[in-house]
Design an enzyme around this catalytic site. Structure first.
Site, mmCIF file in Angstrom:
data_model
loop_
_atom_site.group_PDB
_atom_site.id
_atom_site.type_symbol
_atom_site.label_atom_id
_atom_site.label_comp_id
_atom_site.label_asym_id
_atom_site.label_seq_id
_atom_site.Cartn_x
_atom_site.Cartn_y
_atom_site.Cartn_z
ATOM 1 N N GLU A 171 5.765 -80.863 9.274
ATOM 2 C CA GLU A 171 5.988 -80.237 10.583
ATOM 3 C C GLU A 171 5.689 -78.748 10.482
ATOM 4 O O GLU A 171 6.275 -78.056 9.645
ATOM 5 C CB GLU A 171 7.449 -80.462 11.014
ATOM 6 C CG GLU A 171 7.902 -79.623 12.193
ATOM 7 C CD GLU A 171 7.022 -79.778 13.436
ATOM 8 O OE1 GLU A 171 6.823 -80.924 13.872
ATOM 9 O OE2 GLU A 171 6.541 -78.754 13.967
ATOM 10 N N SER A 220 5.903 -77.070 21.816
ATOM 11 C CA SER A 220 7.045 -76.637 20.999
ATOM 12 C C SER A 220 6.654 -76.745 19.540
ATOM 13 O O SER A 220 5.980 -77.700 19.149
ATOM 14 C CB SER A 220 8.263 -77.544 21.222
ATOM 15 O OG SER A 220 8.716 -77.462 22.540
ATOM 16 N N THR A 259 14.374 -83.377 28.519
ATOM 17 C CA THR A 259 15.437 -83.758 29.446
ATOM 18 C C THR A 259 15.966 -85.156 29.145
ATOM 19 O O THR A 259 17.010 -85.544 29.652
ATOM 20 C CB THR A 259 14.869 -83.699 30.886
ATOM 21 O OG1 THR A 259 14.194 -82.461 31.039
ATOM 22 C CG2 THR A 259 15.945 -83.791 31.925
ATOM 23 N N ALA A 284 14.685 -88.142 30.013
ATOM 24 C CA ALA A 284 14.433 -89.205 31.000
ATOM 25 C C ALA A 284 13.455 -90.220 30.398
ATOM 26 O O ALA A 284 12.377 -89.847 29.929
ATOM 27 C CB ALA A 284 13.855 -88.603 32.269
ATOM 28 N N HIS A 329 3.855 -83.061 30.248
ATOM 29 C CA HIS A 329 3.483 -84.437 29.893
ATOM 30 C C HIS A 329 1.958 -84.511 29.838
ATOM 31 O O HIS A 329 1.311 -84.787 30.843
ATOM 32 C CB HIS A 329 4.003 -85.425 30.949
ATOM 33 C CG HIS A 329 5.492 -85.404 31.116
ATOM 34 N ND1 HIS A 329 6.122 -85.898 32.238
ATOM 35 C CD2 HIS A 329 6.476 -84.971 30.293
ATOM 36 C CE1 HIS A 329 7.428 -85.764 32.106
ATOM 37 N NE2 HIS A 329 7.672 -85.197 30.937
HETATM 38 C C1 FAD Z 1 11.739 -78.972 28.625
HETATM 39 C C2 FAD Z 1 11.109 -80.327 28.393
HETATM 40 C C3 FAD Z 1 11.562 -81.426 29.116
HETATM 41 C C4 FAD Z 1 10.973 -82.684 28.914
HETATM 42 N N1 FAD Z 1 11.519 -83.764 29.539
HETATM 43 C C5 FAD Z 1 11.021 -84.989 29.296
HETATM 44 C C6 FAD Z 1 11.644 -86.147 29.846
HETATM 45 O O1 FAD Z 1 12.683 -86.073 30.501
HETATM 46 N N2 FAD Z 1 11.074 -87.355 29.595
HETATM 47 C C7 FAD Z 1 9.946 -87.480 28.851
HETATM 48 O O2 FAD Z 1 9.473 -88.605 28.673
HETATM 49 N N3 FAD Z 1 9.365 -86.401 28.278
HETATM 50 C C8 FAD Z 1 9.883 -85.170 28.469
HETATM 51 N N4 FAD Z 1 9.315 -84.091 27.862
HETATM 52 C C9 FAD Z 1 8.152 -84.310 26.993
HETATM 53 C C10 FAD Z 1 8.615 -84.887 25.648
HETATM 54 O O3 FAD Z 1 9.432 -83.986 24.984
HETATM 55 C C11 FAD Z 1 7.384 -85.274 24.850
HETATM 56 O O4 FAD Z 1 6.748 -86.329 25.554
HETATM 57 C C12 FAD Z 1 7.711 -85.762 23.441
HETATM 58 O O5 FAD Z 1 8.413 -84.808 22.708
HETATM 59 C C13 FAD Z 1 6.411 -86.132 22.717
HETATM 60 O O6 FAD Z 1 6.707 -86.513 21.417
HETATM 61 P P1 FAD Z 1 5.657 -86.366 20.242
HETATM 62 O O7 FAD Z 1 6.383 -86.723 18.994
HETATM 63 O O8 FAD Z 1 4.435 -87.123 20.578
HETATM 64 O O9 FAD Z 1 5.204 -84.843 20.241
HETATM 65 P P2 FAD Z 1 6.022 -83.490 20.052
HETATM 66 O O10 FAD Z 1 7.438 -83.680 20.430
HETATM 67 O O11 FAD Z 1 5.265 -82.433 20.739
HETATM 68 O O12 FAD Z 1 5.966 -83.237 18.476
HETATM 69 C C14 FAD Z 1 4.757 -82.970 17.818
HETATM 70 C C15 FAD Z 1 5.034 -82.051 16.644
HETATM 71 O O13 FAD Z 1 3.841 -81.960 15.861
HETATM 72 C C16 FAD Z 1 3.792 -80.671 15.273
HETATM 73 N N5 FAD Z 1 2.418 -80.370 14.846
HETATM 74 C C17 FAD Z 1 1.336 -80.130 15.612
HETATM 75 N N6 FAD Z 1 0.245 -79.927 14.855
HETATM 76 C C18 FAD Z 1 0.636 -80.029 13.573
HETATM 77 C C19 FAD Z 1 -0.042 -79.903 12.328
HETATM 78 N N7 FAD Z 1 -1.366 -79.664 12.253
HETATM 79 N N8 FAD Z 1 0.684 -80.019 11.172
HETATM 80 C C20 FAD Z 1 2.023 -80.272 11.231
HETATM 81 N N9 FAD Z 1 2.703 -80.401 12.398
HETATM 82 C C21 FAD Z 1 2.026 -80.294 13.548
HETATM 83 C C22 FAD Z 1 4.264 -79.773 16.414
HETATM 84 O O14 FAD Z 1 4.739 -78.548 15.912
HETATM 85 C C23 FAD Z 1 5.378 -80.628 17.049
HETATM 86 O O15 FAD Z 1 6.646 -80.280 16.548
HETATM 87 C C24 FAD Z 1 9.885 -82.824 28.014
HETATM 88 C C25 FAD Z 1 9.439 -81.721 27.277
HETATM 89 C C26 FAD Z 1 10.060 -80.481 27.450
HETATM 90 C C27 FAD Z 1 9.598 -79.307 26.622
#
Ligand code: FAD
Length: 496
Positions: free
Chosen positions: A35, A107, A118, A120, A430
Site C-alpha cells: 500500500e 485516498s 459512507t 452504502a 465512484h
Molecule cells: C467520502 C467517500 C464516501 C464514499 N461512499 C461510498 C459509499 O457509500 N458506497 C460505496 O460503494 N462507495 C463509496 N465510496 C467509494 C469507495 O470507498 C470505493 O469504491 C472503495 O474504497 C474502492 O475500493 P478499492 O479497494 O477498489 O480501492 P481503494 O479503496 O481506492 O484502495 C486502493 C488503494 O490502492 C493504493 N494504491 C494505488 N496505487 C498503488 C501502487 N502503485 N502501489 C501500492 N498501492 C497503490 C491506494 O493508495 C489505495 O489505498 C466512497 C468514497 C469516499 C472517499
C-alpha cells in the site's frame, strides 16, 4: 528479494476482500499486501468514523498524500463557486490534468477510500447489472460480498420512519413494491451499546494473516511472457527498492492507479483507461417540515436521539425506465454547510442531504491517459483525464433535478443554497470502466469475466474500474462481488 504466494497491490476494500477469501479458502497461503499510503487508523484500515472524534481529522489529513497538493476538506460541503475541493481523506487526483473531471479524487492510506467512505452497499438493478456474468452467479457473488462486508439495514429512529413513510407515499403507484424508498443497506456492525462499527478494509479482512507493507509503492509488474512473476516495489520514506516474487498478483489500486500500474509495466491494450464513467451527481439540502415531526410523534432534537452525525440513510433504488437514478437521502442534525435557520424555520427533525446519481454512458473517448515523459506526485506516469458529460447525460440530469424537487416537496423545502445543483464531475468518487470486464477477448475490455487480464494467466484486477455498465448504484459491493468470482481462478494459479 522477497517471495510470497499472493501479492496484492492496494489495501482498500477490494484488495482486502481478495486476501480474506484466499485466507479462508486456501489457509497457509502467504499473502503480501502493498500500500503506497501510510496506516492512518487502528486497527489497520478501519473507518475513520470508528475513531475518537479528536483523531479523525489527523487520519483524514494523513490520507491526502504528500503535502503541496490540492487538499481535501474535512467538512464535506457544497463547492464554493469556482473552486473544487475533495472531501476529507482524499486528494484531487491529478491537479492541472483533469479539466473534464475536476473533482476526481483518491485516498492514499491503508484501507484506501474504505477508511473514509459512507458504507452504502446496495445491489445494482436491471441494466446496471453486468450482463457478461450469468444472473444467478452474480446474485450468489453479491450475497457472498454482503457477508464479507457485514451488510445490514440499520435500526430506524422515529424521524427516519416518518421520512420513509412520506417518501413511500410520494412514490406509491410509481415504483414497484420492491423498489420503494427504504433503509439503505450499509456495511456496518451495530454494537450492543447502540453505537455502530462502520465497515472498512479491517472488517472485510477480519483476522486473515497478511504481511502488510504500508508506504510502499508498486513501481512496475515484472512480466515473463503470459505470466507476471512479481513486482518491483519501493519503500517511499527510504527509497529502498526490492523485487517481490509471487505465484499470482492482484492489482486492486483503484480505477485510476490500476491502469497506471499496468501502463508503467508495459501492459497497454487499447481499451486501457477508456470507457471511464462515474455517477453524475445532483445534490440538494432540505429542511424537514413539521409534518415529519408530527408523524414521528416526538420532538426530541435529533442530536439527542442518535450518536452518529448521520441519523439515518434511505435509498430510492434505480428502476430502469421509471426511476433511472439512485437517490440517497441522508438525515442529519446539521446541514452540510452553514444555514441561516431563521430563514428556513427548521424543526426538531432538522435536515436531509439528498442526491440523485445519474448514469454516465460509457464512451471510448472518456478516458484516463498516461505520460511516458512526466511523472505524478508518486513518481508514476502522470495521469490525465479526458472526460465529458454529454447531452445524453444532461437530459437525465434535468429529469433528476425535477425528481429531487418533487421529492423535496413531500418532506420539506430546500434551504437557501440547497436547491438541486449539478456537482462538478468526479464528485461521486465512484470511478468505473477504466479496466472494464468483458467477454470479447479484449476488443473493448481489459479483463475477462474472472477479472483476469486478457493475455495473462496469473494477473488479476479488482475494483470499480472493472464495472463496464452505466450505473448509479454505489459500486463497492459490486466490486467485492467481482473479487468473489475471481477467486476460484486465482486459487488455480496458486495451486499450479
Ligand atoms: C467520502 C467517500 C464516501 C464514499 N461512499 C461510498 C459509499 O457509500 N458506497 C460505496 O460503494 N462507495 C463509496 N465510496 C467509494 C469507495 O470507498 C470505493 O469504491 C472503495 O474504497 C474502492 O475500493 P478499492 O479497494 O477498489 O480501492 P481503494 O479503496 O481506492 O484502495 C486502493 C488503494 O490502492 C493504493 N494504491 C494505488 N496505487 C498503488 C501502487 N502503485 N502501489 C501500492 N498501492 C497503490 C491506494 O493508495 C489505495 O489505498 C466512497 C468514497 C469516499 C472517499
Amino acid at each position: 528479494m522477497t517471495s510470497t504466494d499472493l501479492l496484492i497491490i492496494g489495501s482498500g476494500p477490494v484488495g482486502s476482500a481478495f486476501a480474506r477469501l484466499i485466507g479462508e479458502q486456501r489457509p497457509g497461503t502467504s499473502i503480501t499486501m502493498i500500500e503506497l499510503g501510510p496506516q492512518v487508523s487502528t486497527p489497520a484500515g478501519t473507518n475513520v468514523r470508528n475513531l475518537p472524534p479528536e483523531e479523525r481529522d489527523a487520519a483524514r489529513e494523513a490520507s491526502q498524500g504528500p503535502s503541496g497538493g490540492v487538499r481535501g476538506d474535512s467538512a464535506r460541503s457544497l463547492q464554493v463557486e469556482g473552486t473544487v475541493i475533495s472531501p476529507g481523506g482524499t486528494y484531487i487526483a491529478s491537479p492541472g490534468h483533469q479539466a473534464g473531471m475536476p473533482a476526481a479524487a483518491l485516498s492514499a492510506c491503508v484501507g484506501g477510500m474504505g477508511v473514509h467512505w459512507t458504507c452504502a452497499t446496495p445491489r445494482p438493478n436491471d441494466d446496471e447489472r453486468i450482463d457478461v456474468i450469468p444472473s444467478g452467479e452474480l446474485d450468489a457473488a453479491l450475497e457472498e460480498a454482503e457477508r464479507l462486508m457485514h451488510v445490514t439495514t440499520l435500526p430506524e429512529n422515529p424521524y427516519g420512519s416518518a421520512i420513509k413513510s412520506l417518501l413511500r407515499e410520494h412514490f406509491s403507484g410509481v415504483l414497484p413494491e420492491d423498489r420503494m424508498p427504504d433503509g439503505l443497506p450499509m456495511s456496518a456492525i451495530p454494537q450492543p451499546d447502540g453505537s455502530i462499527r462502520w465497515g472498512g478494509a479491517d472488517t472485510i479482512l477480519g483476522d486473515t494473516p497478511v504481511t502488510l507493507r504500508a508506504e510502499t509503492i508498486a513501481r512496475r509488474l515484472i512480466l515473463d511472457g503470459a505470466r507476471v512473476v512479481g513486482a518491483e516495489v519501493e519503500h517511499i520514506p527510504t527509497g529502498e527498492r526490492e523485487v517481490v516474487e509471487a505465484k499470482a498478483v492482484v492489482v486492486a489500486a483503484n480505477a485510476l492507479q490500476t491502469p497506471q500500474l499496468l501502463w508503467a509495466s508495459g501492459i497497454r491494450p487499447d481499451p486501457l483507461g477508456r470507457y471511464f464513467t462515474e455517477h453524475v451527481l445532483v445534490y440538494s439540502v432540505v429542511a424537514l417540515s413539521d409534518e415529519v415531526v408530527q408523524r414521528a410523534g416526538i420532538d426530541t432534537p435529533v442530536k439527542e436521539l442518535v450518536k452518529d452525525p448521520t441519523a439515518s440513510t434511505f435509498g430510492i433504488p434505480y428502476t430502469a425506465g421509471v426511476h433511472p437514478y439512485r437517490t440517497q437521502v441522508m438525515h442529519m442534525a446539521d446541514a452540510p454547510f452553514p444555514v441561516d435557520e431563521s430563514a428556513v424555520g427548521v424543526g426538531a427533525a432538522r435536515y436531509v442531504a439528498m442526491g440523485n446519481g445519474v448514469r454516465k454512458f460509457p464512451r471510448v473517448e472518456d478516458r484516463v491517459v498516461f505520460s511516458d515523459a512526466e511523472t505524478d506526485r508518486w513518481g508514476m506516469p502522470q495521469l490525465s483525464i479526458e472526460y465529458e458529460v454529454t447531452d445524453r447525460e444532461l437530459a437525465e440530469v434535468d429529469a433528476a433535478m425535477a425528481d429531487l424537487r418533487a421529492v423535496a416537496q413531500s418532506i420539506g423545502s430546500f434551504v437557501p443554497g440547497g436547491e438541486p445543483r449539478l456537482m462538478p464531475a468526479g464528485t461521486s468518487l465512484h470511478y468505473k470502466g477504466t479496466v472494464r470486464m468483458g467477454d470479447d477477448g479484449g476488443a473493448a475490455s481489459v479483463v475477462d469475466t474472472r477479472s483476469r487480464v486478457w493475455g495473462f494467466e496469473n494477473l488479476f484486477l479488482g475494483g470499480n474500474g472493472l464495472i463496464p455498465t452505466a450505473t448509479v448504484t454505489n459500486p463497492t459491493l459490486t466490486s467485492v462481488a467481482l473479487a468473489v468470482r475471481a477467486v476460484p481462478a486465482l486459487r488455480e494459479q496458486l495451486d499450479g
